[in-house]
Design a protein around this motif. Structure first.
Motif, PDB file in Angstrom:
ATOM      1  N   GLY A   8      48.462  23.016 -25.698  1.00 55.00           N
ATOM      2  CA  GLY A   8      47.327  23.908 -25.532  1.00 55.00           C
ATOM      3  C   GLY A   8      46.055  23.124 -25.284  1.00 55.00           C
ATOM      4  O   GLY A   8      46.065  21.889 -25.267  1.00 55.00           O
ATOM      5  N   ARG A  11      40.776  22.003 -29.257  1.00 56.42           N
ATOM      6  CA  ARG A  11      40.219  22.863 -30.315  1.00 56.42           C
ATOM      7  C   ARG A  11      40.823  24.270 -30.344  1.00 56.42           C
ATOM      8  O   ARG A  11      40.196  25.234 -30.774  1.00 56.42           O
ATOM      9  N   SER A  12      42.064  24.375 -29.908  1.00 60.90           N
ATOM     10  CA  SER A  12      42.738  25.671 -29.898  1.00 60.90           C
ATOM     11  C   SER A  12      43.474  25.958 -31.198  1.00 60.90           C
ATOM     12  O   SER A  12      43.855  27.093 -31.456  1.00 60.90           O
ATOM     13  N   VAL A 166      46.528  28.940 -27.789  1.00 59.62           N
ATOM     14  CA  VAL A 166      45.323  29.219 -27.025  1.00 59.62           C
ATOM     15  C   VAL A 166      44.422  30.094 -27.879  1.00 59.62           C
ATOM     16  O   VAL A 166      44.878  31.114 -28.415  1.00 59.62           O
ATOM     17  N   ALA A 167      43.171  29.687 -28.039  1.00 56.50           N
ATOM     18  CA  ALA A 167      42.176  30.472 -28.772  1.00 56.50           C
ATOM     19  C   ALA A 167      42.669  30.868 -30.163  1.00 56.50           C
ATOM     20  O   ALA A 167      42.452  31.972 -30.627  1.00 56.50           O
ATOM     21  N   GLY A 168      43.374  29.934 -30.805  1.00 55.65           N
ATOM     22  CA  GLY A 168      43.852  30.194 -32.156  1.00 55.65           C
ATOM     23  C   GLY A 168      45.066  31.096 -32.236  1.00 55.65           C
ATOM     24  O   GLY A 168      45.458  31.527 -33.327  1.00 55.65           O
ATOM     25  N   ARG A 169      45.687  31.385 -31.112  1.00 51.60           N
ATOM     26  CA  ARG A 169      46.885  32.233 -31.068  1.00 51.60           C
ATOM     27  C   ARG A 169      48.071  31.417 -30.570  1.00 51.60           C
ATOM     28  O   ARG A 169      47.921  30.559 -29.715  1.00 51.60           O
TER      29      ARG A 169
END
Length: 190
Positions: A8, A11-12, A166-169
């Motif tokens: 990813g 910072r994801s 991605v984006a914490g997912r």
């Protein structure tokens, strides 16, 4: 044993997800491939953040010889990350000789893939997806993106599971179709 690739953007949440995958194991070898903290305060803070999250039973190993660490491991291994590994391997050869760097990376990649094929412990590898932006304007930038992309595809091919963060997912790509190494021949219609 199980090999998992976690990929990813920066910072994801990739590293946190990888750590969570091994959280049930009281002992883990955490293989850090990035440069040592030094005069760069931002990098030093990143390394400190990662170190603070690791459970006390986890052992940190700082090495570029990922294959040897995996072969010797008696506990699960978390490799963080393949992007910094590629950077440091090329640093060792020199960014001014990309042909030699390519040969060194190919040998290191082959050793890593061999070690993953015979791993006796669970292995989780973290990597970066760098190919979603523009094509880098420099030869060294294109070389890095191309080599990391090839490495990620090769490790994905050996992995039992592949997760995209991605984006914490987390998206589980394990059952997604795999791109063939060579395109299938087209049938021409009359």
């Amino acid at each position: 044993m199980t090999v998992t690739l976690v990929t990813g953007p920066v910072r994801s949440g990739k590293s946190r997800h990888a750590e969570d995958l091994l959280s049930a194991h009281p002992e883990v070898v955490y293989l850090a491939t990035g440069p040592q903290p030094g005069t760069d305060p931002e990098w030093t803070a990143r390394v400190a953040e990662h170190r603070a999250r690791r459970p006390s039973g986890w052992t940190t190993v700082e090495s570029l010889d990922i294959a040897a660490v995996i072969r010797r491991a008696e506990q699960p291994v978390l490799v963080d990350c393949l992007g910094t590994w590629v950077t440091r391997l090329v640093d060792d050869v020199g960014w001014d000789d990309l042909a030699a760097a390519g040969l060194a990376l190919a040998a290191a990649r082959d050793a890593l893939l061999s070690a993953l094929a015979t791993a006796a412990v669970p292995v989780v590898l973290v990597t970066n997806e760098v190919g979603w932006g523009v094509v880098p304007p420099t030869a060294s930038g294109r070389f890095f993106a191309d080599e990391l992309g090839r490495l990620n595809a090769a490790v994905s091919g050996r992995a039992d599971a592949v997760h995209l963060v991605v984006a914490g997912r987390v998206l589980d790509l394990t059952s997604a179709p795999v791109v063939p190494e060579h395109p299938r021949p087209r049938t021409l219609r009359a």
